[in-house]
Design a protein around this motif. Sequence first.
Motif, mmCIF file in Angstrom:
data_model
loop_
_atom_site.group_PDB
_atom_site.id
_atom_site.type_symbol
_atom_site.label_atom_id
_atom_site.label_comp_id
_atom_site.label_asym_id
_atom_site.label_seq_id
_atom_site.Cartn_x
_atom_site.Cartn_y
_atom_site.Cartn_z
ATOM 1 N N LYS A 205 0.927 -1.274 0.495
ATOM 2 C CA LYS A 205 -0.047 -0.539 0.195
ATOM 3 C C LYS A 205 0.620 1.055 0.343
ATOM 4 C CE LYS A 205 -3.423 2.304 2.557
ATOM 5 N NZ LYS A 205 -3.012 3.324 3.463
ATOM 6 N N GLU B 10 1.334 4.318 -3.083
ATOM 7 C CA GLU B 10 0.453 5.585 -2.625
ATOM 8 C C GLU B 10 1.578 6.470 -2.483
ATOM 9 O OE1 GLU B 10 -2.646 5.107 1.649
ATOM 10 O OE2 GLU B 10 -0.116 5.026 1.618
ATOM 11 N N GLN C 63 -6.604 3.229 -0.536
ATOM 12 C CA GLN C 63 -6.902 2.949 0.770
ATOM 13 C C GLN C 63 -8.380 2.169 0.814
ATOM 14 O OE1 GLN C 63 -5.954 3.420 4.007
ATOM 15 N NE2 GLN C 63 -8.339 2.286 4.766
ATOM 16 N N GLY D 193 -5.932 -0.946 1.918
ATOM 17 C CA GLY D 193 -6.766 -0.180 3.120
ATOM 18 C C GLY D 193 -7.948 -0.647 3.602
ATOM 19 N N ASP D 194 -8.907 -1.015 3.050
ATOM 20 C CA ASP D 194 -10.444 -1.157 3.717
ATOM 21 C C ASP D 194 -11.032 -2.596 3.334
ATOM 22 O OD1 ASP D 194 -10.538 1.308 4.301
ATOM 23 O OD2 ASP D 194 -11.867 2.202 3.322
#
Length: 238
Positions: A126, A130, A168, A172-173
């Motif tokens: 991740k 980013e 995200q 992430g989620d």
Amino acid sequence: MKVLIVGSGGREHALAWAIRKSPRLTALYAAPGNPGMAPLAHCVDIPVDDIEGLAAFALREGIDLTIVGPEAPLVAGIVDYFNEKGLAVFGPRAAAAELEGSKAFAKKVMRDAGIPTASFEVFRNKARAEAYIRQCNSFPLVLKADGLAAGKGVLICPDKNSALEAVQQLMGDRSFGAAGETIVAESFIKGDELSVFVLTDGERYLILPPAQDHKKIGEGDTGANTGGMGAYAPAPLA
């Protein structure tokens, strides 16, 4: 001839509608099917991911041909398993189905084979994704969940903030579960989408009429991507 269709969606309903017309057909089953398919096929309560259960049913009922609709059981190796059991089944083996099951794998195959495709980067971390987006100056940017996401795992990001939000969401989620463990960042190409399907046994091939999806959820091609709000063929774009 006894035929089993694996799946429960519009694709499988269309297959049942067509196969039902064959004079060679003696019995048609759908697993799990849906209520709309019930007039066409005997619906059997076996999930598409229960590969052993589906094979056991095919052996018990003397199924002559199984046709697999959904991508997930193909990626999981249903064709390989049925072949091991001596069952005739229509669909790609797991190794070939990876072209559908992994966008990163498909992109690498295209690049290695010299097939024109949008430029791309693959991320399994991740923070690295980013960092790539923060230094990126070319937008819109397309972010894709690598794995199967029912046609919904593609996000078109108009700017950096939306792209970071998409990372995200994906990594992430985990909005698309394990499908988002790896993501593909792809340059945006504007144009109409067209699908051309080819049936092949490795030696012969048959090109089906070109088709076009209504991918967006809203009128006028607006809103988020879906698994398809409908499709038509042949598409005049071709």
